[in-house]
Motif scaffolding. Structure first.
Motif, mmCIF file in Angstrom:
data_model
loop_
_atom_site.group_PDB
_atom_site.id
_atom_site.type_symbol
_atom_site.label_atom_id
_atom_site.label_comp_id
_atom_site.label_asym_id
_atom_site.label_seq_id
_atom_site.Cartn_x
_atom_site.Cartn_y
_atom_site.Cartn_z
ATOM 1 N N ARG A 58 0.835 -1.207 0.000
ATOM 2 C CA ARG A 58 0.000 0.000 0.000
ATOM 3 C C ARG A 58 0.867 1.254 0.000
ATOM 4 N N LYS A 61 2.354 1.694 -3.468
ATOM 5 C CA LYS A 61 1.319 2.176 -4.392
ATOM 6 C C LYS A 61 1.059 3.661 -4.174
ATOM 7 N N PHE A 62 1.026 4.107 -2.924
ATOM 8 C CA PHE A 62 0.810 5.512 -2.608
ATOM 9 C C PHE A 62 1.936 6.371 -3.173
ATOM 10 N N GLU A 65 1.643 6.413 -7.022
ATOM 11 C CA GLU A 65 0.509 7.229 -7.461
ATOM 12 C C GLU A 65 0.788 8.714 -7.256
ATOM 13 N N THR A 66 1.400 9.044 -6.125
ATOM 14 C CA THR A 66 1.736 10.442 -5.857
ATOM 15 C C THR A 66 2.695 10.977 -6.910
ATOM 16 N N ILE A 69 0.930 11.312 -10.392
ATOM 17 C CA ILE A 69 0.031 12.469 -10.450
ATOM 18 C C ILE A 69 0.828 13.769 -10.423
ATOM 19 N N LYS A 75 -3.813 16.179 -8.896
ATOM 20 C CA LYS A 75 -3.902 16.307 -7.444
ATOM 21 C C LYS A 75 -3.417 15.018 -6.784
ATOM 22 N N ALA A 76 -2.498 15.156 -5.845
ATOM 23 C CA ALA A 76 -1.905 13.999 -5.170
ATOM 24 C C ALA A 76 -2.925 13.338 -4.244
ATOM 25 N N PRO A 77 -2.809 12.035 -4.058
ATOM 26 C CA PRO A 77 -3.708 11.336 -3.123
ATOM 27 C C PRO A 77 -3.442 11.795 -1.694
ATOM 28 N N VAL A 78 -4.430 11.628 -0.862
ATOM 29 C CA VAL A 78 -4.314 12.029 0.544
ATOM 30 C C VAL A 78 -4.047 10.792 1.389
ATOM 31 N N ALA A 79 -3.042 10.912 2.256
ATOM 32 C CA ALA A 79 -2.729 9.809 3.172
ATOM 33 C C ALA A 79 -3.813 9.732 4.232
#
Length: 86
Positions: A58, A61-62, A65-66, A69, A75-79
């Motif tokens: 995970r 993947k974060f 993805e960050t 993007i 827009k970056a994903p939020v933790a």
């Protein structure tokens, strides 16, 4: 690692591969039940390895993805929030 940790980790790696192949992200619970019926010690080593490997996946993947993007100016994903802080 000791023999129990090595066996638990090997089983966790095999289980992760099986989970991808069969498309069941909860399959490891079934494996844990089977292992725990004979050895609670191995079950705990297996579950610990599964949790660590799933968390690492995970996290990876974060990060991916960050970066994807960010490089595409999205827009970056939020933790998730830190639930350990008091």
């Amino acid at each position: 690692m000791g023999v129990v940790d090595d066996l638990g980790d090997d089983l966790a790696r095999q289980t992760l591969e099986a989970m991808e192949e069969i498309g069941d992200d909860r399959f490891y619970y079934e494996v844990a039940k089977v292992v725990g019926a004979s050895s609670p010690t191995l079950q705990e080593a297996f579950l610990t390895s599964m949790r660590i490997r799933l968390a690492a996946a995970r996290g990876q993947k974060f990060v991916e993805e960050t970066l994807r993007i960010k490089r595409g100016a999205g827009k970056a994903p939020v933790a998730p929030p830190d639930t350990t802080a008091h």
